[in-house]
Design a protein around this motif. Structure first.
Motif, PDB file in Angstrom:
ATOM      1  N   ASP A  56       0.823  -1.204   0.000  1.00  0.00           N
ATOM      2  CA  ASP A  56       0.000   0.000   0.000  1.00  0.00           C
ATOM      3  C   ASP A  56       0.857   1.255   0.000  1.00  0.00           C
ATOM      4  O   ASP A  56       0.569   2.228  -0.713  1.00  0.00           O
ATOM      5  CB  ASP A  56      -0.929   0.003   1.215  1.00  0.00           C
ATOM      6  CG  ASP A  56      -1.973  -1.101   1.155  1.00  0.00           C
ATOM      7  OD1 ASP A  56      -2.310  -1.526   0.032  1.00  0.00           O
ATOM      8  OD2 ASP A  56      -2.432  -1.544   2.228  1.00  0.00           O
ATOM      9  N   ASP A  91      -3.002   3.403  -3.827  1.00  0.00           N
ATOM     10  CA  ASP A  91      -3.842   3.314  -5.019  1.00  0.00           C
ATOM     11  C   ASP A  91      -4.872   2.204  -4.806  1.00  0.00           C
ATOM     12  O   ASP A  91      -4.546   1.124  -4.307  1.00  0.00           O
ATOM     13  CB  ASP A  91      -2.976   3.015  -6.234  1.00  0.00           C
ATOM     14  CG  ASP A  91      -3.749   3.119  -7.544  1.00  0.00           C
ATOM     15  OD1 ASP A  91      -4.979   3.303  -7.493  1.00  0.00           O
ATOM     16  OD2 ASP A  91      -3.126   3.005  -8.613  1.00  0.00           O
ATOM     17  N   ALA A  92      -6.129   2.486  -5.183  1.00  0.00           N
ATOM     18  CA  ALA A  92      -7.197   1.518  -4.943  1.00  0.00           C
ATOM     19  C   ALA A  92      -6.989   0.235  -5.744  1.00  0.00           C
ATOM     20  O   ALA A  92      -7.284  -0.865  -5.269  1.00  0.00           O
ATOM     21  CB  ALA A  92      -8.552   2.134  -5.282  1.00  0.00           C
ATOM     22  N   GLN A  93      -6.473   0.354  -6.969  1.00  0.00           N
ATOM     23  CA  GLN A  93      -6.246  -0.815  -7.821  1.00  0.00           C
ATOM     24  C   GLN A  93      -4.846  -0.742  -8.422  1.00  0.00           C
ATOM     25  O   GLN A  93      -4.667  -0.477  -9.618  1.00  0.00           O
ATOM     26  CB  GLN A  93      -7.310  -0.885  -8.929  1.00  0.00           C
ATOM     27  CG  GLN A  93      -8.726  -1.098  -8.404  1.00  0.00           C
ATOM     28  CD  GLN A  93      -9.743  -1.130  -9.532  1.00  0.00           C
ATOM     29  OE1 GLN A  93      -9.507  -0.654 -10.621  1.00  0.00           O
ATOM     30  NE2 GLN A  93     -10.892  -1.715  -9.244  1.00  0.00           N
ATOM     31  N   PRO A  94      -3.826  -0.973  -7.605  1.00  0.00           N
ATOM     32  CA  PRO A  94      -2.452  -0.881  -8.128  1.00  0.00           C
ATOM     33  C   PRO A  94      -2.094  -2.093  -8.965  1.00  0.00           C
ATOM     34  O   PRO A  94      -2.600  -3.198  -8.752  1.00  0.00           O
ATOM     35  CB  PRO A  94      -1.611  -0.810  -6.847  1.00  0.00           C
ATOM     36  CG  PRO A  94      -2.404  -1.597  -5.850  1.00  0.00           C
ATOM     37  CD  PRO A  94      -3.853  -1.349  -6.182  1.00  0.00           C
ATOM     38  N   ALA A  95      -1.226  -1.871  -9.919  1.00  0.00           N
ATOM     39  CA  ALA A  95      -0.720  -2.980 -10.742  1.00  0.00           C
ATOM     40  C   ALA A  95       0.447  -3.622 -10.008  1.00  0.00           C
ATOM     41  O   ALA A  95       1.408  -2.939  -9.654  1.00  0.00           O
ATOM     42  CB  ALA A  95      -0.279  -2.467 -12.107  1.00  0.00           C
TER      43      ALA A  95
END
Length: 378
Positions: free
Chosen positions: A217, A223-227
């Motif tokens: 995190d 980021d809510a949807q990190p790669a």
């Protein structure tokens, strides 16, 4: 460890006593005004009743008019009495509204309407920038002026308190310049929406602030949807991938509030990974090696090489001379002003002039022999 517990306890009690005294004084004043308004109301109502009774006896008025006048007087004064009694809450609301207006500064609507500019290429400049903090008369920075092109690595050097970290905060938009302009790709920084500009900038502050959450995190800036590949790429660029894998939970390891479960060097290396997340084209590193060991220094140098290779602009604020070897340009600051700016070797030659060759001493009879025979002090 410094024996300050008793001293700080006494200091805290002193501050608390002053706060209690101020609260008592304000409470006494509020009680005085509340009692005064209530006394005035009761006096006026009594006066109205007395006057109405006299007028009723004289036949000028009636008893009903006397009662009506007393009720009307009470209704008229009651709002004033309530206003005084609730003055503390009114004052709190006023202070909260003032603080909110100062924080927001009516810029939310303006920021929402800003046109989205193209992604940063890294080209930036500071044009005659001066900075005066609120409440201060003397400027921290005076007429700072330089420009960088993609691939440049700028080292900012100078004594403590000269304004190096202030330049870093101006470059990333944390502070606003009092005069002059900070520009990215020719556009003044205030024309960018901070929500869109921030993800394009990498920033490692002097004191790394991590947040309660996992290593994943913090690197991904929550980021809510990190790669996952982006997180791993940033960690590898910062040289802390193996460090994170060594944690019990790997990338899912909880760091605690402020990264309390990590050492200062580990926090700095994760902060560097966070700064490199998303492959930003503009990166500011404020004393990035202050807590690093040998492995950390090597990882930092490799990260700077990677930034330079992909033509990102890197600004490094440093006290250690070793990292300056990675810089292409140097900016020397003294008392908030530019002392020297230019290519690294040129600036270093001005700051550290070559020493004059030592003069050979004249030979004296017997001197050389005596020195040769003297015992060594090593």
């Amino acid at each position: 460890a410094l024996g300050m517990r008793g001293i700080l306890a006494r200091h805290w009690r002193h501050v608390l006593d002053e706060s209690d005294e101020a609260m008592t004084r304000s409470g006494s004043r509020l009680s005085f005004f509340s009692s005064s308004t209530k006394s005035v109301r009761l006096f006026l109502q009594s006066a109205i009743l007395g006057l109405g009774a006299w007028m009723a006896v004289e036949g000028v008025s009636t008893a009903g008019a006397m009662i009506a006048a007393s009720i009307l007087m009470g209704r008229a004064i009651a709002p004033v009495e309530q206003l005084v009694g609730q003055w503390r809450q009114i004052s709190n609301v006023r202070e909260a509204a003032r603080a909110l207006n100062e924080t927001v500064k009516d810029n939310l609507d303006a920021a929402a309407d800003k046109m989205e500019l193209p992604p940063l290429t890294g080209r930036m400049s500071m044009e005659k920038v001066s900075l005066v903090l609120p409440g201060d008369d003397e400027p921290i920075l005076r007429n700072i002026d330089f420009a960088l092109e993609p691939g440049d690595v700028l080292g900012i050097i100078g004594p403590s308190g000269s304004g190096k970290s202030s330049i870093a905060r101006l470059l990333v938009g944390v502070w606003s310049a009092t005069s002059g302009a900070v520009r990215f790709d020719g556009a003044e920084i205030s024309t960018y929406d901070q929500g869109r500009l921030g993800p394009q900038i990498g920033y490692l502050p002097q004191e790394v602030k991590l947040f309660s959450g996992t290593a994943k995190d913090n690197i991904a800036r929550f980021d809510a949807q990190p790669a996952p590949e982006g997180i791993i790429s940033a960690a590898m660029a910062a040289g802390c991938h193996d460090l994170i894998l060594g944690f019990d939970g790997g990338y899912e390891t909880q760091l605690g509030a402020g990264g309390v479960y990590l050492s200062a060097g580990q926090r700095q290396r994760l902060g560097l990974a966070r700064a490199l997340y998303g492959a930003p084209n503009f990166v500011v590193l404020d004393e990035p090696n202050s807590n690093l060991d040998v492995d950390g220094d090597s990882a930092l140098e490799a990260a700077i090489d990677g930034l330079r290779k992909r033509k990102a602009v890197t600004v490094i604020i440093a006290h250690r001379a070793g990292i300056l070897q990675k810089c292409t340009k140097l900016l020397a600051i003294a008392k908030g002003k530019t002392a020297v700016f230019g290519p690294r070797d040129e600036v270093l030659s001005k700051l550290v002039p070559p020493s004059a060759p030592a003069k050979s001493a004249p030979k004296q009879p017997g001197r050389v022999t005596a020195l040769r025979k003297a015992p060594s002090r090593a």
